[in-house]
Design a protein around this motif. Structure first.
Motif, PDB file in Angstrom:
ATOM      1  N   PHE A   5       8.192 -10.418   3.133  1.00 56.06           N
ATOM      2  CA  PHE A   5       9.388  -9.681   2.755  1.00 56.06           C
ATOM      3  C   PHE A   5      10.496 -10.693   2.462  1.00 56.06           C
ATOM      4  O   PHE A   5      11.118 -11.239   3.373  1.00 56.06           O
ATOM      5  N   THR A   8      15.257  -7.675   1.894  1.00 53.87           N
ATOM      6  CA  THR A   8      15.134  -6.322   2.441  1.00 53.87           C
ATOM      7  C   THR A   8      16.430  -5.520   2.352  1.00 53.87           C
ATOM      8  O   THR A   8      16.552  -4.468   2.976  1.00 53.87           O
ATOM      9  N   SER A  20      16.139  -7.063  -2.960  1.00 56.07           N
ATOM     10  CA  SER A  20      14.725  -6.682  -2.947  1.00 56.07           C
ATOM     11  C   SER A  20      13.765  -7.684  -3.585  1.00 56.07           C
ATOM     12  O   SER A  20      13.935  -8.105  -4.730  1.00 56.07           O
ATOM     13  N   ILE A  22       9.275  -8.576  -2.650  1.00 56.84           N
ATOM     14  CA  ILE A  22       8.140  -8.562  -1.722  1.00 56.84           C
ATOM     15  C   ILE A  22       6.989  -9.312  -2.376  1.00 56.84           C
ATOM     16  O   ILE A  22       6.652  -9.055  -3.540  1.00 56.84           O
ATOM     17  N   VAL A 232       5.018   0.664   2.062  1.00 59.39           N
ATOM     18  CA  VAL A 232       6.352   0.058   2.077  1.00 59.39           C
ATOM     19  C   VAL A 232       7.298   1.039   1.384  1.00 59.39           C
ATOM     20  O   VAL A 232       7.147   1.321   0.189  1.00 59.39           O
ATOM     21  N   THR A 271      12.229  -0.746   4.291  1.00 64.38           N
ATOM     22  CA  THR A 271      13.017  -1.842   3.733  1.00 64.38           C
ATOM     23  C   THR A 271      14.166  -1.253   2.914  1.00 64.38           C
ATOM     24  O   THR A 271      14.411  -0.048   2.942  1.00 64.38           O
TER      25      THR A 271
END
Length: 316
Positions: A5, A8, A20, A22, A232, A271
């Motif tokens: 991650f 987040t 953001s 991932i 997620v 998240t």
């Protein structure tokens, strides 16, 4: 598989978290990785994890809001400096190609590898790519701009190899063992065909990983999350702030937990937290969701999750 991650936070970076991004690292031996969203400073976050840009093969952009996209041009450019020469494919909503091409044209950016941009226009859940043992599906979510969620589906693999059983069938140790372990049937010198199922114990279940972009509650979120080993899901606001969340096209912790529960997911990671919440408050957000779906984690920047396969033994 491992998931990192990299960011987040929602909307903008703050002292607690970046925006953001991932990373999903695929299994060995290649250990290539994919990126989901690329907010501002994603390449800076990558300096803190053991992932090389030269090993990045695919990027999946959920939507064109800046907190999910502004880091993309810099990261694509740096990949050339970091020895990236293999092709890279970027998936995302219509307008993504124009954004990249315009930025590169204005800045004179040149890449040392082939960049393919595939814009998604599907109005329903659909397969967008197949890569080795994994295929990826995408589906449109409910947000203020076109936004997609992604579902990675891995095929089952042969279970643990039983060498003694193989020898008993006349298979000599060596390359034939390797072919059977890889799921390939072999033919012995006497013409006997030995299938992997005869010398392996069941199968390693293929993993299903769902990564949703920004969304208000919608049916597609449930469809993409069905029986996922890992979901997620954004949880921009705390429970009780549903009206505010929906105003901006988002969900609360409780709503993320409901998706995980009703879709039959095994694990939920939340998240995309609003900047109003400090890292110290994440425990409270986690507890809210746990009242509905117990196996939940509130992600923190640079945290890593190891996603293990589940062994399905042979029927006895």
């Amino acid at each position: 598989m491992k998931m990192w991650f990299l960011g987040t936070g929602a909307g903008r970076p703050n002292k607690h978290r970046n925006v953001s991004a991932i990373a999903l690292q695929l299994p060995e031996p290649d250990s290539v990785w994919w990126l989901f969203d690329c907010g501002e400073a994603t390449q800076h976050q990558l300096m803190h994890v053991p992932l090389k840009l030269s090993k990045l093969e695919k990027i999946f952009v959920t939507h064109l809001h800046g907190d999910h996209l502004y880091g993309l041009p810099g990261l694509l450019s740096t990949r050339s400096f970091d020895g990236g020469t293999t092709p890279l494919t970027v998936y995302g909503p219509a307008g993504l190609k124009s954004y990249i091409e315009t930025t590169f044209a204005l800045t004179g950016t040149m890449l040392d590898y082939e960049l393919v941009v595939q814009e998604l226009t599907e109005e329903k859940q659909a397969e967008i790519c197949v890569d080795g043992p994994c295929r990826v599906e995408a589906g449109p979510l409910e947000h203020r701009v076109p936004c997609f969620g992604y579902r990675v589906i891995e095929t089952d693999a042969p279970g643990p190899f039983m060498a003694d059983k193989a020898r008993a069938l006349g298979v000599k140790q060596g390359p034939l063992f390797g072919r059977l372990k890889a799921g390939e049937a072999i033919t012995l010198e006497d013409g006997t065909v030995v299938s992997p199922g005869e010398v392996t114990d069941g199968a390693w279940k293929g993993r299903i990983i769902t990564v949703l972009g920004d969304t208000s509650p919608c049916e597609m979120a449930f469809a993409l999350s069905e029986k996922a080993d890992l979901l997620v899901h954004e949880a921009t606001f705390a429970a009780g702030l549903e009206e505010k969340a929906h105003e901006f096209g988002h969900c609360t912790t409780a709503e993320a937990a409901i998706v995980a529960r009703d879709a039959g997911a095994q694990r939920l990671v939340m998240t995309h937290f609003s900047g109003r919440y400090s890292n110290e408050e994440l425990a409270r957000l986690e507890a809210e969701a746990a009242e509905i779906f117990p196996n939940v984690t509130a992600a923190k920047d640079l945290s890593m999750l190891d996603i293990q396969r589940i062994h399905k033994p042979s029927a006895t």
